[in-house]
Design a protein around this motif. Sequence first.
Motif, PDB file in Angstrom:
ATOM      1  N   GLN A 179       0.825  -1.213   0.000  1.00  0.00           N
ATOM      2  CA  GLN A 179       0.000   0.000   0.000  1.00  0.00           C
ATOM      3  C   GLN A 179       0.852   1.253   0.000  1.00  0.00           C
ATOM      4  O   GLN A 179       0.481   2.260  -0.609  1.00  0.00           O
ATOM      5  N   ALA A 182       1.843   1.759  -3.556  1.00  0.00           N
ATOM      6  CA  ALA A 182       0.688   2.162  -4.366  1.00  0.00           C
ATOM      7  C   ALA A 182       0.348   3.631  -4.179  1.00  0.00           C
ATOM      8  O   ALA A 182      -0.090   4.308  -5.114  1.00  0.00           O
ATOM      9  N   ARG A 183       0.571   4.137  -2.979  1.00  0.00           N
ATOM     10  CA  ARG A 183       0.225   5.544  -2.716  1.00  0.00           C
ATOM     11  C   ARG A 183       1.089   6.522  -3.504  1.00  0.00           C
ATOM     12  O   ARG A 183       0.686   7.680  -3.684  1.00  0.00           O
ATOM     13  N   HIS A 187       3.089   0.055  -8.669  1.00  0.00           N
ATOM     14  CA  HIS A 187       2.255  -1.139  -8.574  1.00  0.00           C
ATOM     15  C   HIS A 187       2.684  -1.903  -7.322  1.00  0.00           C
ATOM     16  O   HIS A 187       3.698  -2.607  -7.328  1.00  0.00           O
ATOM     17  N   PRO A 200      -6.736  -7.835   0.362  1.00  0.00           N
ATOM     18  CA  PRO A 200      -7.188  -6.455   0.171  1.00  0.00           C
ATOM     19  C   PRO A 200      -7.725  -6.256  -1.235  1.00  0.00           C
ATOM     20  O   PRO A 200      -7.429  -7.039  -2.148  1.00  0.00           O
ATOM     21  N   THR A 201      -8.487  -5.207  -1.408  1.00  0.00           N
ATOM     22  CA  THR A 201      -9.052  -4.920  -2.733  1.00  0.00           C
ATOM     23  C   THR A 201      -8.237  -3.876  -3.490  1.00  0.00           C
ATOM     24  O   THR A 201      -8.455  -3.687  -4.690  1.00  0.00           O
ATOM     25  N   ASP A 202      -7.305  -3.214  -2.795  1.00  0.00           N
ATOM     26  CA  ASP A 202      -6.595  -2.101  -3.431  1.00  0.00           C
ATOM     27  C   ASP A 202      -5.269  -2.504  -4.057  1.00  0.00           C
ATOM     28  O   ASP A 202      -4.719  -1.756  -4.878  1.00  0.00           O
ATOM     29  N   VAL A 203      -4.717  -3.658  -3.688  1.00  0.00           N
ATOM     30  CA  VAL A 203      -3.454  -4.122  -4.265  1.00  0.00           C
ATOM     31  C   VAL A 203      -3.546  -5.620  -4.510  1.00  0.00           C
ATOM     32  O   VAL A 203      -4.253  -6.334  -3.790  1.00  0.00           O
TER      33      VAL A 203
END
Length: 240
Positions: A179, A182-183, A187, A200-203
């Motif tokens: 994360q 990603a911020r 990737h 998680p759904t974000d990575v």
Amino acid sequence: MCLDVDDTLVDSAGSSRHSLRALVGNDRAWSVWQRTTDRYYARFVTNELDFDTMRVERTRAFFAAFGEHLDAAEAERREARRMAAMQRAWRLFDDTLPCLDWLRGSGLRLAVITNAPGAYQRRKIAAVGLADTFDELVISEEVGAAKPDPRIFRTACDALGLHPAEVVHVGDRLDIDAQGAARVGMHGVWLDRTGTADRPTDVPTITSLFELPGLLMSDLPAVPAERRGASGRPLAQLSC
């Protein structure tokens, strides 16, 4: 491609458990050691304590939790014994070398991003045979910023000469590795070796580095196609 070191490439938890057994004869107090390490290592990465002081103070705090109060000299002796045992136990995970070979064969530039003291981490990387593997070593003590601080991720991208959107970072910590990367527009990929946590759904999440080539070739379209599988071998024939 950027990778974390500890518990991503190197089985640091395994070597640490081994060192605890060498220190006290067993690892039944592993959870106490982990909590103590988390508390004191956080003080190192925020520059509150230097690395050597952190190690000694952590050892004192660990034994104090069981009612044994050590002076600094005795804590330093025990820590030196533990550290020597841990360094003898440093090992790569079985999936590390096959995956690194695939990444290299695919023409990707490789970097390490790690929260650690510089000399210590460079010694570890050399000890496990990876001294000549990476194009860049981005180490928090040398950069002056630790993951998930955006500065350390941007430093790695700059060192590779790439925009964050062109770079993947893989690490075993969801928050500070995947994360955090990603911020800043990279990737981020979470390596969850236990495979027991909610995904998680974000990575993206992988449970082994053996899964990384498939992820790069199918699920990360922003990675330039010419850099995916440049070895020319079908994925099924790769050892990673």
